[in-house]
Write a protein that holds these residues in place. Structure first.
Motif, PDB file in Angstrom:
ATOM      1  N   PHE A  19       0.655  -1.212  -0.016  1.00 12.03           N
ATOM      2  CA  PHE A  19      -0.041  -0.199  -0.109  1.00 12.03           C
ATOM      3  C   PHE A  19       0.794   1.373   0.016  1.00 12.03           C
ATOM      4  CE2 PHE A  19      -2.338   3.455   2.070  1.00 12.03           C
ATOM      5  CZ  PHE A  19      -3.587   3.591   1.460  1.00 12.03           C
ATOM      6  N   VAL A  20       1.900   1.179   0.532  1.00 12.34           N
ATOM      7  CA  VAL A  20       2.936   2.309   0.652  1.00 12.34           C
ATOM      8  C   VAL A  20       3.306   2.466  -1.052  1.00 12.34           C
ATOM      9  CG1 VAL A  20       5.201   3.107   1.311  1.00 12.34           C
ATOM     10  CG2 VAL A  20       3.850   2.168   3.075  1.00 12.34           C
ATOM     11  N   ALA A  21       3.710   1.520  -1.599  1.00 12.21           N
ATOM     12  CA  ALA A  21       4.065   1.774  -2.902  1.00 12.21           C
ATOM     13  C   ALA A  21       2.970   2.330  -3.730  1.00 12.21           C
ATOM     14  CB  ALA A  21       4.428   0.338  -3.573  1.00 12.21           C
ATOM     15  N   GLU A  22       1.772   1.634  -3.521  1.00 12.14           N
ATOM     16  CA  GLU A  22       0.605   2.296  -4.474  1.00 12.14           C
ATOM     17  C   GLU A  22       0.377   3.703  -3.995  1.00 12.14           C
ATOM     18  OE1 GLU A  22      -3.930   0.828  -5.360  1.00 12.14           O
ATOM     19  OE2 GLU A  22      -2.911  -0.056  -3.509  1.00 12.14           O
ATOM     20  N   ALA A  23       0.339   4.037  -2.728  1.00 10.43           N
ATOM     21  CA  ALA A  23       0.320   5.539  -2.270  1.00 10.43           C
ATOM     22  C   ALA A  23       1.418   6.234  -2.958  1.00 10.43           C
ATOM     23  CB  ALA A  23       0.299   5.876  -0.699  1.00 10.43           C
ATOM     24  N   LEU A  24       2.508   5.827  -3.017  1.00  3.99           N
ATOM     25  CA  LEU A  24       3.569   6.484  -3.543  1.00  3.99           C
ATOM     26  C   LEU A  24       3.526   6.950  -5.135  1.00  3.99           C
ATOM     27  CD1 LEU A  24       6.336   7.773  -3.271  1.00  3.99           C
ATOM     28  CD2 LEU A  24       7.379   5.876  -3.814  1.00  3.99           C
ATOM     29  N   VAL A  25       2.974   5.691  -5.674  1.00  2.00           N
ATOM     30  CA  VAL A  25       2.718   5.965  -7.275  1.00  2.00           C
ATOM     31  C   VAL A  25       1.723   6.851  -7.581  1.00  2.00           C
ATOM     32  CG1 VAL A  25       1.831   4.698  -9.307  1.00  2.00           C
ATOM     33  CG2 VAL A  25       3.797   3.832  -7.833  1.00  2.00           C
ATOM     34  N   ALA A  26       0.667   6.839  -6.718  1.00  2.12           N
ATOM     35  CA  ALA A  26      -0.643   7.767  -6.774  1.00  2.12           C
ATOM     36  C   ALA A  26      -0.209   9.083  -6.541  1.00  2.12           C
ATOM     37  CB  ALA A  26      -1.492   7.164  -6.037  1.00  2.12           C
ATOM     38  N   ALA A  27       0.696   9.424  -5.470  1.00  2.02           N
ATOM     39  CA  ALA A  27       0.960  10.670  -5.239  1.00  2.02           C
ATOM     40  C   ALA A  27       2.002  11.244  -6.280  1.00  2.02           C
ATOM     41  CB  ALA A  27       1.814  10.922  -3.787  1.00  2.02           C
ATOM     42  N   THR A  28       2.756  10.416  -6.860  1.00  4.15           N
ATOM     43  CA  THR A  28       3.682  10.928  -7.737  1.00  4.15           C
ATOM     44  C   THR A  28       2.946  11.050  -9.202  1.00  4.15           C
ATOM     45  OG1 THR A  28       5.423   9.671  -7.015  1.00  4.15           O
ATOM     46  CG2 THR A  28       5.612  10.117  -9.267  1.00  4.15           C
ATOM     47  N   SER A  29       1.969  10.476  -9.505  1.00  2.00           N
ATOM     48  CA  SER A  29       1.237  10.669 -10.771  1.00  2.00           C
ATOM     49  C   SER A  29       0.536  12.009 -10.687  1.00  2.00           C
ATOM     50  CB  SER A  29       0.282   9.540 -11.019  1.00  2.00           C
ATOM     51  OG  SER A  29      -0.561   9.623 -12.093  1.00  2.00           O
ATOM     52  N   ALA A  30      -0.145  12.429  -9.485  1.00  2.25           N
ATOM     53  CA  ALA A  30      -0.854  13.502  -9.249  1.00  2.25           C
ATOM     54  C   ALA A  30       0.060  14.920  -9.389  1.00  2.25           C
ATOM     55  CB  ALA A  30      -1.653  13.643  -8.032  1.00  2.25           C
ATOM     56  N   LEU A  31       1.225  14.740  -8.670  1.00  7.19           N
ATOM     57  CA  LEU A  31       2.038  15.680  -8.698  1.00  7.19           C
ATOM     58  C   LEU A  31       2.644  15.818 -10.260  1.00  7.19           C
ATOM     59  CD1 LEU A  31       3.907  15.013  -5.176  1.00  7.19           C
ATOM     60  CD2 LEU A  31       2.413  16.995  -5.808  1.00  7.19           C
ATOM     61  N   VAL A  32       3.144  14.935 -10.782  1.00  9.49           N
ATOM     62  CA  VAL A  32       3.527  15.091 -12.263  1.00  9.49           C
ATOM     63  C   VAL A  32       2.577  15.575 -13.234  1.00  9.49           C
ATOM     64  CG1 VAL A  32       4.473  13.697 -14.091  1.00  9.49           C
ATOM     65  CG2 VAL A  32       5.711  13.074 -11.922  1.00  9.49           C
ATOM     66  N   THR A  33       1.361  15.068 -12.961  1.00 13.45           N
ATOM     67  CA  THR A  33       0.466  15.549 -13.957  1.00 13.45           C
ATOM     68  C   THR A  33       0.277  16.929 -13.634  1.00 13.45           C
ATOM     69  OG1 THR A  33      -0.722  13.384 -13.995  1.00 13.45           O
ATOM     70  CG2 THR A  33      -2.115  15.323 -14.631  1.00 13.45           C
ATOM     71  N   ALA A  34       0.051  17.462 -12.583  1.00  8.95           N
ATOM     72  CA  ALA A  34      -0.075  18.920 -12.176  1.00  8.95           C
ATOM     73  C   ALA A  34       0.982  19.781 -13.116  1.00  8.95           C
ATOM     74  CB  ALA A  34      -0.410  19.333 -10.847  1.00  8.95           C
ATOM     75  N   ARG A  35       2.255  19.400 -13.113  1.00  8.04           N
ATOM     76  CA  ARG A  35       3.285  20.165 -13.562  1.00  8.04           C
ATOM     77  C   ARG A  35       3.226  20.114 -15.256  1.00  8.04           C
ATOM     78  NH1 ARG A  35       3.546  19.434  -8.598  1.00  8.04           N
ATOM     79  NH2 ARG A  35       4.614  20.777  -7.209  1.00  8.04           N
TER      80      ARG A  35
END
Length: 207
Positions: free
Chosen positions: A163-179
């Motif tokens: 779940f830690v890995a899943e949360a990290l991937v989701a956070a990364t995707s959201a932050l990257v997409t915004a930029r």
């Protein structure tokens, strides 16, 4: 994905049928990606792609059944390139590195690949939401591939660790997409350090 595929020479040539088909397909995919990145998926027509790719409508439909089919092929190609870049970063002495060092290298490769291919980045992370249910399902599948990769880098063994890995991937995707939406390429690169630091905190919280 770098550069534009060369057009076939006029007149007679010695290229095999397979080479001709591969060249046409590459030109169509490149033209499709460039057009969708510039106009958005909804506002892109097959005719737009044909103009950029320099191929006939007949050639397009010999390769793809529809605009949606072409999008899926382009999306899969983008996923392959991103995963390939991450894989390259883990080669060599990667196995000798610590957990966070491996993750740092993989994350750096991911961000660098997106920055080097802004058109593919937009299709991969933004326009996929406009391409319909099948594209969204494919995106969910690819996200799980990234989760599995990150889980392996972190040595995740339990459901909670995954779940830690899943949360990290989701956070990364959201932050990257915004930029990427803002074309903030410097901000994209700047995510690397904070995300690695966040991972360290998440790992520490599991111990």
């Amino acid at each position: 994905m770098n550069g534009n595929p060369e057009r076939l020479p006029r007149g007679r040539h010695r290229l095999s049928r397979e080479q001709v088909v591969a060249s046409q397909r590459a030109r169509i995919l490149t033209g499709f990606i460039e057009t969708v990145a510039a106009q958005g998926y909804v506002h892109t027509s097959v005719a737009d792609v044909l103009r950029v790719a320099g191929v006939s409508r007949e050639t397009f439909y010999q390769q793809f059944t529809s605009k949606d089919d072409c999008f899926m092929a382009a999306y899969d190609a983008a996923v392959g390139v991103v995963l390939g870049g991450i894989g390259d970063s883990l080669g060599g002495d990667g196995a000798a590195l610590g957990t966070l060092e491996r993750l740092d290298g993989a994350l750096g490769a991911y961000l660098e690949t997106l920055a080097a291919e802004p058109a593919y980045a937009r299709v991969f992370l933004i326009e996929v939401y406009a391409a319909g249910p099948e594209a969204l399902a494919r995106r969910a599948e690819s996200q799980q591939r990234f989760v599995t990769l990150v889980a392996a880098l972190l040595g995740a063994e339990t459901d909670q660790e995954r779940f830690v890995a899943e949360a990290l991937v989701a956070a990364t995707s959201a932050l990257v997409t915004a930029r990427i939406v803002a074309s903030d390429w410097e901000g994209l690169a700047a995510l690397r350090g904070p995300l690695v630091a966040l991972t360290g905190q998440l790992i520490a919280g599991q111990r």
